[in-house]
Design an enzyme around this catalytic site. Structure first.
Site, PDB file in Angstrom:
ATOM      1  N   SER A 231     -32.838  47.441  -1.488  1.00 57.94           N
ATOM      2  CA  SER A 231     -33.526  48.815  -1.703  1.00 57.94           C
ATOM      3  C   SER A 231     -34.591  49.054  -0.743  1.00 57.94           C
ATOM      4  CB  SER A 231     -34.441  48.419  -3.279  1.00 57.94           C
ATOM      5  OG  SER A 231     -34.867  49.625  -3.707  1.00 57.94           O
ATOM      6  N   ASP A 317     -25.628  52.931  -9.365  1.00 63.40           N
ATOM      7  CA  ASP A 317     -27.023  52.372  -9.168  1.00 63.40           C
ATOM      8  C   ASP A 317     -28.106  53.872  -9.540  1.00 63.40           C
ATOM      9  OD1 ASP A 317     -29.584  52.366  -7.926  1.00 63.40           O
ATOM     10  OD2 ASP A 317     -28.759  51.315  -6.057  1.00 63.40           O
ATOM     11  N   HIS A 356     -28.502  48.700 -10.147  1.00 59.12           N
ATOM     12  CA  HIS A 356     -29.391  48.738  -8.738  1.00 59.12           C
ATOM     13  C   HIS A 356     -29.778  47.310  -8.331  1.00 59.12           C
ATOM     14  CE1 HIS A 356     -32.264  50.069  -5.805  1.00 59.12           C
ATOM     15  NE2 HIS A 356     -33.310  49.302  -6.272  1.00 59.12           N
TER      16      HIS A 356
END
EC number: 3.1.-.-
Length: 370
Positions: A231, A317, A356
């Site tokens: 991320s 995601d 995610h």
């Protein structure tokens, strides 16, 4: 006389007891009516309640609308607010854990360190040894763990995303998976996160990562060192690897999990951005990010990276849209810097539900990493 009076009285009583005469429409000529004061009071009560409820609701709507409109101006006047929203370093999840005790999170073969990248900056580090060394690691001190980096096992430097700490649940689960596959895992909290001391910034986060990488290389000998960013950590990872490549000390590979192209595109695409259709969104929200010195330009960095690249992204995601990871791969795949290196993109289907931060659950991960 008495009989006449009695008959008059009886007839009067009968007349009083008889029903009132009906008119042609078969309705009573004289209907019963409430006093005017009672009728008005009865009507005023429900009308008053409805009016009061509508007044309060309208007042709440106006107040929320005012706050909604005021926030963009507040962010524009105070760019530091937008920086806080990007880093979310003040969100410490899970709460009430002692980062000095990784064993409380089931990491019995992990040691907690503290390193000092710069003056007045201290960062907390966890080092998890491969599962094969688990029994030997019990009860050992920091010196033993540092020496263990020189064993014949590859090392992964893990750079986590925003919010939370190095002790986040999904992060701990990934350390366990990587440890079981035979990797040393070294991770840390950037300055301003967890129990690390300092103020967060993109430059500072990148420098922290560089310091930890050099610390690993000084102890790992010729063992492979891979960098794994997740991320927001992908932005730190590409910043770091670009710098390492420029000084001709690249890592053995770069792994990007749920990456974006750059922070502006990520902010514009973020599903939680309720202002994305707000007039002047770029001016109000994206320009303050740039003003704060936050770019995390993965799309630019990959043009200067010369090592193997693996991108992992789940199609479902909800935080970093899948199309941004795919776009980054397309940029890297056509870059001259990767001409002599392998670039791979591995998607995970929506039905898997990895979203995610749950790619570590994939049974295919060991094969993919090999």
């Amino acid at each position: 006389m008495r009989k006449r009076n009695e008959s008059v009285t009886v007839e009067h009583e009968r007349a009083a007891a008889a029903p009132a005469p009906l008119d042609k429409g078969c309705s009573l000529r004289h209907s019963l009516r409430l006093p005017a004061a009672d009728v008005d009071a009865g009507m005023k009560r429900p009308l008053g309640r409805r009016y009061g409820l509508w007044f309060r609701l309208r007042k709440l709507i106006i107040w929320l609308l005012g706050v909604y409109i005021a926030i963009p101006f507040l962010v524009k006047l105070c760019p530091a607010i937008q920086a806080k929203l990007v880093f979310l370093n003040f969100v410490r999840v899970p709460y009430f854990i002692d980062l000095k005790r990784p064993q409380d999170q089931g990491l019995n073969h992990t040691c907690n360190y503290y390193l000092q990248p710069e003056e007045d900056v201290t960062i907390g580090v966890w080092h998890t040894v491969p599962a094969a060394l688990w029994k030997n690691a019990r009860g050992k001190d920091q010196l033993w763990f540092e020496d263990a980096l020189g064993s014949s096992h590859p090392v992964i430097l893990y750079l986590h995303g925003n919010a939370g700490t190095r002790g986040g649940d999904h992060r701990v689960e990934l350390y366990k998976v990587l440890s079981s596959l035979g990797y040393h895992v070294v991770t840390f909290d950037y300055r301003g996160w967890g129990d690390s001391i300092g103020s967060p910034s993109e430059r500072g986060m990148t420098y922290d990562a560089l310091h930890v990488f050099d610390w690993i290389k000084a102890r790992s000998g010729d063992n492979p060192v891979y960098i794994w960013g997740h991320s927001l950590g992908t932005g730190v990872a590409t910043n770091l690897v670009r710098r390492l490549c420029e000084r001709e000390t690249p890592p053995d590979a770069l792994i990007l999990e749920s990456p974006f192209t750059n922070i502006r595109e990520e902010a514009r695409s973020h599903p939680f951005s309720i202002y994305r259709y707000f007039p002047g969104f770029d001016w109000f929200f994206l320009d303050p990010i740039t003003t704060s010195g936050i770019k995390f330009a993965n799309d630019e960095n990959v043009k200067y990276i010369s090592c193997s690249l693996l991108i992992l992204h789940a199609e479902d995601d909800p935080v970093v849209p899948f199309h941004l990871g795919k776009k980054l791969y397309n940029i890297a795949a056509t870059s001259r810097s990767f001409r002599d290196y392998k670039v791979q993109f591995v998607p995970f289907h929506t039905d898997l539900g990895y979203r995610h931060k749950y790619i570590y659950r994939s049974p295919e991960l060991p094969r993919i990493l090999r």
